[in-house]
Motif scaffolding. Structure first.
Motif, short mmCIF file in Angstrom:
data_model
loop_
_atom_site.label_atom_id
_atom_site.label_comp_id
_atom_site.label_asym_id
_atom_site.label_seq_id
_atom_site.Cartn_x
_atom_site.Cartn_y
_atom_site.Cartn_z
N GLY A 240 0.83 -1.19 0.00
CA GLY A 240 0.00 0.00 0.00
C GLY A 240 0.86 1.24 0.00
N PRO A 241 0.26 2.40 0.11
CA PRO A 241 1.00 3.66 0.05
C PRO A 241 1.74 3.95 1.35
N VAL A 242 2.57 4.99 1.31
CA VAL A 242 3.29 5.45 2.50
C VAL A 242 2.60 6.71 3.01
N LEU A 243 2.05 6.63 4.21
CA LEU A 243 1.35 7.75 4.84
C LEU A 243 2.26 8.41 5.85
N GLY A 244 2.43 9.73 5.74
CA GLY A 244 3.21 10.48 6.71
C GLY A 244 2.32 11.25 7.66
N LEU A 245 2.61 11.16 8.96
CA LEU A 245 1.86 11.87 9.99
C LEU A 245 2.85 12.70 10.80
N SER A 246 2.59 13.99 10.92
CA SER A 246 3.51 14.85 11.69
C SER A 246 2.76 15.69 12.70
N ALA A 247 3.48 16.11 13.73
CA ALA A 247 2.93 16.96 14.78
C ALA A 247 4.03 17.85 15.32
N GLY B 145 -1.03 17.17 19.21
CA GLY B 145 -0.73 16.33 18.06
C GLY B 145 0.17 15.16 18.40
N ALA B 146 1.15 15.38 19.29
CA ALA B 146 2.04 14.29 19.69
C ALA B 146 1.27 13.18 20.40
N GLU B 147 0.30 13.55 21.23
CA GLU B 147 -0.50 12.54 21.93
C GLU B 147 -1.40 11.79 20.96
N ILE B 148 -1.95 12.49 19.98
CA ILE B 148 -2.76 11.82 18.96
C ILE B 148 -1.92 10.77 18.23
N LEU B 149 -0.69 11.15 17.85
CA LEU B 149 0.17 10.21 17.13
C LEU B 149 0.60 9.04 18.01
N ARG B 150 0.81 9.28 19.30
CA ARG B 150 1.17 8.18 20.21
C ARG B 150 0.05 7.15 20.26
N ARG B 151 -1.19 7.62 20.31
CA ARG B 151 -2.31 6.68 20.37
C ARG B 151 -2.49 5.95 19.05
N VAL B 152 -2.28 6.66 17.94
CA VAL B 152 -2.33 5.99 16.64
C VAL B 152 -1.27 4.90 16.57
N TYR B 153 -0.06 5.22 16.99
CA TYR B 153 1.06 4.27 16.98
C TYR B 153 0.72 3.03 17.81
N ASN B 154 0.15 3.23 18.98
CA ASN B 154 -0.16 2.10 19.88
C ASN B 154 -1.32 1.26 19.39
N ARG B 155 -2.23 1.84 18.63
CA ARG B 155 -3.44 1.10 18.23
C ARG B 155 -3.33 0.46 16.84
N LEU B 156 -2.38 0.91 16.05
CA LEU B 156 -2.22 0.32 14.72
C LEU B 156 -1.76 -1.14 14.83
#
Length: 312
Positions: free
Chosen positions: A36-43, A52-63
């Motif tokens: 699939g594609p490469v998705l970049g997420l930044s904060a 934004g950093a907390e949102i990305l931490r939760r995304v990282y843990n739930r993926l």
């Protein structure tokens, strides 16, 4: 044979500070089990927008790699120097990172950070989502329409913004020019409410379903308003600002020429400024919902004109 890790973490060296401490960008990479594609997420392009950093931490843990098609790259702290000082601009040179892209390898330290982010992150992705917020005091709630309106709508925020004149030198300016579908999100800030954090996480996962990077049904957007006219109101005078509306006013419409806040001199108690709504029907997009110190020129309010908005 050794098992290949599906998660990688690296610190990309930008430069060294005067005390010898390295200045680096932290980049996480998650490889899915399917193509699939490469998705970049930044904060934290702006150092005072920590939600934004907390949102990305939760995304990282739930993926889950077993469900992921493609690759997700996460850059949770894009401007470490500004984050350390909880400031919008980089303290060493007072530049705004989100106005200097694509940066310059031999420029100001902020330009060096931008250049490193371009070379080691933005140039390696196919799709981009950048998270912003209101900062340490205000909260905000909208999504920019850049070059992929359907993806911006899939974040499922009720308010979107189609700017007539986008800011120059932003991360999205660079990615849009390269033809990378880009979404800039403005969510939360101030007290960093739990609900805003979770809405950010939900928005990213819904966009990933839209991109066929995750299984499951795409949650359709609610009724959305696309703003084409937003007035940024900056106080002319510093002092203590007393708002007339709390944070719950974000997303609501204030009718007529009403008082948003009053600023007074904390030494003399003199009222220095009265800030009012600018339109007949005013959609509150960013607001200061608590009594707080304000400096002249700070972000005070962002008010949208609902009479010129697009409905959908």
């Amino acid at each position: 044979m050794p098992v290949t890790s599906t998660r990688e973490y690296k610190e990309v060296l930008v430069t060294h500070l005067s005390n010898g401490t390295p200045l680096s960008l932290p980049i996480h990479t998650i490889h899915g089990e399917k193509d699939g594609p490469v998705l970049g997420l930044s904060a934290l392009v702006h150092g005072d927008e920590i939600i934004g950093a907390e949102i990305l931490r939760r995304v990282y843990n739930r993926l889950k790699e077993s469900e992921l098609s493609g690759v997700v790259k996460l850059l949770p702290v894009s401007n470490p120097l500004a984050f350390e000082n909880m400031t919008r601009n980089t303290p060493l040179d007072m530049n705004n990172l989100n106005r200097v892209f694509p940066g310059f390898e031999d420029g100001w330290v902020t330009e060096q950070v931008a250049h490193s982010m371009v070379e080691n992150f933005l140039n390696e992705i196919d799709i981009y989502i950048d998270l912003h917020a209101g900062g340490t005091v205000p909260i905000v709630d909208y999504v920019y329409i850049q070059n992929d309106e359907e993806l911006s709508r899939a974040f499922n925020f009720p308010v979107l913004f189609r700017p007539s004149y986008p800011y120059e030198g932003t991360t999205a300016t660079y990615t849009v020019e390269r033809g990378i579908p880009s979404v800039t999100v403005e969510v939360g800030g101030g007290p960093n409410f739990e609900n805003d954090i979770e809405r950010g996480v939900d928005g990213i996962f819904n966009c990933m379903r839209k991109l066929n990077m995750l299984p499951g049904e795409v949650v359709p957007p609610p009724e959305q308003t696309v703003m084409t006219e937003i007035q940024i109101i900056r106080p002319k005078h510093g002092g203590i600002m007393v708002p007339e509306f709390d944070f719950s006013s974000v997303g609501t419409v204030i009718e007529g020429n009403q008082v948003l806040a009053r600023t007074y001199n904390p030494r003399t108690f003199e009222e220095l400024e009265v800030i009012r709504t600018p339109f007949e029907k005013n959609l509150v997009i960013l607001t200061r919902g608590l009594l707080n110190k304000v400096n002249p020129g700070d972000y005070g309010f962002m008010i949208g004109n609902t009479l010129t908005a697009e409905k959908s």
